[in-house]
Design a protein around this motif. Sequence first.
Motif, PDB file in Angstrom:
ATOM      1  N   THR A 393       0.844  -1.189   0.000  1.00 14.56           N
ATOM      2  CA  THR A 393       0.000   0.000   0.000  1.00 14.56           C
ATOM      3  C   THR A 393       0.876   1.233   0.000  1.00 14.56           C
ATOM      4  N   SER A 394       0.307   2.336  -0.438  1.00 12.25           N
ATOM      5  CA  SER A 394       1.097   3.559  -0.474  1.00 12.25           C
ATOM      6  C   SER A 394       1.237   4.094   0.945  1.00 12.25           C
ATOM      7  N   PRO A 395       2.282   4.875   1.203  1.00 13.85           N
ATOM      8  CA  PRO A 395       2.411   5.429   2.543  1.00 13.85           C
ATOM      9  C   PRO A 395       1.211   6.322   2.835  1.00 13.85           C
ATOM     10  N   SER A 396       0.621   6.169   4.018  1.00 13.73           N
ATOM     11  CA  SER A 396      -0.547   6.986   4.321  1.00 13.73           C
ATOM     12  C   SER A 396      -0.064   8.321   4.868  1.00 13.73           C
ATOM     13  N   LEU A 397      -1.009   9.133   5.290  1.00 19.75           N
ATOM     14  CA  LEU A 397      -0.630  10.456   5.758  1.00 19.75           C
ATOM     15  C   LEU A 397       0.086  10.392   7.103  1.00 19.75           C
ATOM     16  N   GLU A 422       1.643  12.766  -2.414  1.00 15.30           N
ATOM     17  CA  GLU A 422       1.541  13.189  -3.801  1.00 15.30           C
ATOM     18  C   GLU A 422       2.435  12.317  -4.677  1.00 15.30           C
ATOM     19  N   LYS A 423       3.663  12.132  -4.199  1.00 14.87           N
ATOM     20  CA  LYS A 423       4.624  11.336  -4.968  1.00 14.87           C
ATOM     21  C   LYS A 423       4.105   9.904  -5.150  1.00 14.87           C
ATOM     22  N   ALA A 424       3.580   9.340  -4.050  1.00 19.94           N
ATOM     23  CA  ALA A 424       3.099   7.964  -4.111  1.00 19.94           C
ATOM     24  C   ALA A 424       1.934   7.841  -5.094  1.00 19.94           C
ATOM     25  N   LEU A 425       1.013   8.821  -5.029  1.00 18.08           N
ATOM     26  CA  LEU A 425      -0.150   8.765  -5.913  1.00 18.08           C
ATOM     27  C   LEU A 425       0.262   8.875  -7.377  1.00 18.08           C
ATOM     28  N   ILE A 426       1.191   9.797  -7.636  1.00 17.50           N
ATOM     29  CA  ILE A 426       1.636   9.979  -9.017  1.00 17.50           C
ATOM     30  C   ILE A 426       2.304   8.709  -9.519  1.00 17.50           C
ATOM     31  N   THR A 427       3.155   8.117  -8.661  1.00 21.40           N
ATOM     32  CA  THR A 427       3.824   6.887  -9.076  1.00 21.40           C
ATOM     33  C   THR A 427       2.806   5.799  -9.383  1.00 21.40           C
ATOM     34  N   GLN A 428       1.780   5.709  -8.527  1.00 21.94           N
ATOM     35  CA  GLN A 428       0.755   4.689  -8.767  1.00 21.94           C
ATOM     36  C   GLN A 428       0.003   4.940 -10.072  1.00 21.94           C
ATOM     37  N   ALA A 429      -0.324   6.214 -10.298  1.00 20.58           N
ATOM     38  CA  ALA A 429      -1.059   6.542 -11.519  1.00 20.58           C
ATOM     39  C   ALA A 429      -0.212   6.212 -12.747  1.00 20.58           C
ATOM     40  N   SER A 447      -3.284  18.939 -14.814  1.00 21.96           N
ATOM     41  CA  SER A 447      -2.926  19.155 -16.210  1.00 21.96           C
ATOM     42  C   SER A 447      -1.671  18.348 -16.544  1.00 21.96           C
ATOM     43  N   TYR A 448      -1.514  18.077 -17.832  1.00 22.00           N
ATOM     44  CA  TYR A 448      -0.359  17.314 -18.305  1.00 22.00           C
ATOM     45  C   TYR A 448       0.938  18.020 -17.909  1.00 22.00           C
ATOM     46  N   ARG A 449       0.920  19.342 -18.100  1.00 23.69           N
ATOM     47  CA  ARG A 449       2.116  20.116 -17.781  1.00 23.69           C
ATOM     48  C   ARG A 449       2.469  20.039 -16.292  1.00 23.69           C
ATOM     49  N   SER A 450       1.439  20.128 -15.435  1.00 22.98           N
ATOM     50  CA  SER A 450       1.814  20.074 -14.013  1.00 22.98           C
ATOM     51  C   SER A 450       2.266  18.666 -13.632  1.00 22.98           C
ATOM     52  N   LEU A 451       1.754  17.656 -14.338  1.00 24.61           N
ATOM     53  CA  LEU A 451       2.255  16.307 -14.058  1.00 24.61           C
ATOM     54  C   LEU A 451       3.744  16.217 -14.426  1.00 24.61           C
ATOM     55  N   LEU A 452       4.080  16.737 -15.612  1.00 19.81           N
ATOM     56  CA  LEU A 452       5.486  16.703 -16.044  1.00 19.81           C
ATOM     57  C   LEU A 452       6.360  17.415 -15.017  1.00 19.81           C
ATOM     58  N   TYR A 453       5.835  18.532 -14.533  1.00 22.89           N
ATOM     59  CA  TYR A 453       6.581  19.319 -13.556  1.00 22.89           C
ATOM     60  C   TYR A 453       6.808  18.516 -12.272  1.00 22.89           C
ATOM     61  N   LYS A 454       5.736  17.852 -11.827  1.00 20.13           N
ATOM     62  CA  LYS A 454       5.846  17.088 -10.571  1.00 20.13           C
ATOM     63  C   LYS A 454       6.747  15.853 -10.724  1.00 20.13           C
ATOM     64  N   ILE A 455       6.688  15.228 -11.889  1.00 14.55           N
ATOM     65  CA  ILE A 455       7.563  14.066 -12.131  1.00 14.55           C
ATOM     66  C   ILE A 455       9.006  14.504 -11.974  1.00 14.55           C
ATOM     67  N   LYS A 456       9.285  15.681 -12.496  1.00 11.81           N
ATOM     68  CA  LYS A 456      10.637  16.214 -12.421  1.00 11.81           C
ATOM     69  C   LYS A 456      10.990  16.588 -10.978  1.00 11.81           C
ATOM     70  N   GLU A 457      10.058  17.274 -10.327  1.00 14.19           N
ATOM     71  CA  GLU A 457      10.288  17.737  -8.966  1.00 14.19           C
ATOM     72  C   GLU A 457      10.572  16.576  -8.008  1.00 14.19           C
ATOM     73  N   TYR A 458       9.757  15.516  -8.115  1.00 12.75           N
ATOM     74  CA  TYR A 458       9.922  14.375  -7.206  1.00 12.75           C
ATOM     75  C   TYR A 458      10.896  13.341  -7.773  1.00 12.75           C
ATOM     76  N   GLN A 459      11.482  13.664  -8.918  1.00 13.57           N
ATOM     77  CA  GLN A 459      12.432  12.754  -9.573  1.00 13.57           C
ATOM     78  C   GLN A 459      11.869  11.353  -9.723  1.00 13.57           C
ATOM     79  N   ILE A 460      10.611  11.290 -10.107  1.00 11.66           N
ATOM     80  CA  ILE A 460       9.988   9.967 -10.287  1.00 11.66           C
ATOM     81  C   ILE A 460      10.564   9.352 -11.559  1.00 11.66           C
ATOM     82  N   GLY A 461      11.047   8.141 -11.443  1.00  7.42           N
ATOM     83  CA  GLY A 461      11.600   7.449 -12.614  1.00  7.42           C
ATOM     84  C   GLY A 461      12.993   7.903 -12.973  1.00  7.42           C
ATOM     85  N   GLU A 462      13.560   8.846 -12.192  1.00  8.97           N
ATOM     86  CA  GLU A 462      14.910   9.326 -12.544  1.00  8.97           C
ATOM     87  C   GLU A 462      15.946   8.339 -12.055  1.00  8.97           C
TER      88      GLU A 462
END
Length: 462
Positions: A393-397, A422-429, A447-462
């Motif tokens: 499960t994703s980390p809860s609050l 936020e990071k966990a939810l994005i990764t799951q999505a 929005s697509y753009r804010s998703l791209l921004y957040k992926i970068k910010e949280y270094q998801i997949g980096e």
Amino acid sequence: MEREKVKILIIDDDPKVSWILNEGLGDTYDILSAKDGLEGLQMVSKTRPNLVLLDIKMPGMEGLEVLDKIKSMDRPTEVIMLSGHGETKNVVESIKRGASEFINKPFDVKEVEIHIQGVLEKNRLKQELDYLRSELKTKSYYEELIGDSPGMLQIKAVIEQVADSELTVLIRGESGTGKEIVARMLHSLSARKSGPFIKVNCAAIPRELLEAELFGYEKGAFTGAHKTKPGRFEMANKGTIFLDEIGDMPLELQSKLLQVLEQYEFMRVGGIKTIKVDTRIVCATNRDLEKALKDRTIREDLFYRLNEVTLNLPHLRERREDIPLLVEHFLQKYYTLYNKKYRPPSSATVELLQNFDWPGNVRQLENIIKQIVVREDENVALDTIKRHSGELTSPSLSVNSASDLKSFSLKKRVGTAVAAEEKALITQALDKTNWNRRKAAQLLEISYRSLLYKIKEYQIGE
Ligand SMILES: Nc1ncnc2c1ncn2[C@@H]1O[C@H](COP(=O)(O)OP(=O)(O)OP(=O)(O)O)[C@@H](O)[C@H]1O
Ligand SMILES: [Mg+2]
């Protein structure tokens, strides 16, 4: 400013030696001297000379011992031995222990100068070679397209065929399949390789700024345009421009781009002068362009113009046979990068990785390998794969790191918790949508753009 002179340290108990050399070579070199081995060694560490002239026979510490100490330093200096009569045995020994040359006493200053130049030149070449080798090493890491599967071999063959042509190449493939590496290879295998490689991510730059970013602007073209600025197309002159996420280029800019593709000329924003560029255009997208054509979000004429050569990069799960090679490649890369001793992966882990479906493609695999190396734990792989199958499960609050426990700042605590969620939810999505970022954005209702921004910010997949 005067150039710093090359420093030469003379270690000899006979003061005449350094006096003669100073007289003869003092104009060209900075001559320092030490009267015995001990003083010599102190001066080597303190003044870092480029070269040492070392007498073999000295009272106190012998030349050979001084040589050994110099050669065991972190950045050993080149040494030329000075030898008197009947010291052949010591000369041979000193060369074995790392001296570059020897000069017989009494010497002629001219002869000494020739030896000095020879050793310095050899040293310069050696440093250059070391530099080139390290460059090559980093380059090959970043520009090597790993894979021997039929699909990859075909891609490599096409790259080699078209790299040195002016054909516009469109690289297609899902996120993380290696589109950017391919773009860089097309550049580095072309005659333009010594020119610039300029990347523009059309999805990441806000619409209203993209035109100015690509084509530049004249002073006063819009509020905030305080001075004239060349755009990326101009920067890419004599090189390659890589238009990443081309499917996201706004319609109104597509016609201007088409004009560049046809005539290799354009005007800056607010400009009246036509600017010519000589650049190779490479594009990439992970979007369904056929659908974009139907929906009229991409111009048909542009699509055909971009499409002179298309490279379709296969999904990682369509070429599972490449996985062991990629695992090996990334392990080598990160063990080297983090200066750790290489440890081969267990066959169980390789098998696990080979059977996984890789929604994030090679990028996701690279990311897992990096974590295995950083944490020195192969179970990382298992965890990620389990998480993907929804077993974890994703980390809860909750507050989940020890340092957070110390802080009672409400803002800080809530902030970190929200970020983690936020990071966990994005990764799951992203996992759920097989890393289709557009679908993931819809799922997350952002929005697509804010998703791209957040992926970068949280270094998801980096
Ligand atoms: N065949 C490959 N061999 C070695 N490394 C690879 C390969 N394919 C991808 N990589 C590595 O995986 C990561 C992602 O690759 P790249 O950035 O080229 O993907 P992409 O297709 O441009 O993805 P996106 O659409 O998300 O931008 C990079 O670190 C790249 O070095
Ligand atoms: Mg990319």
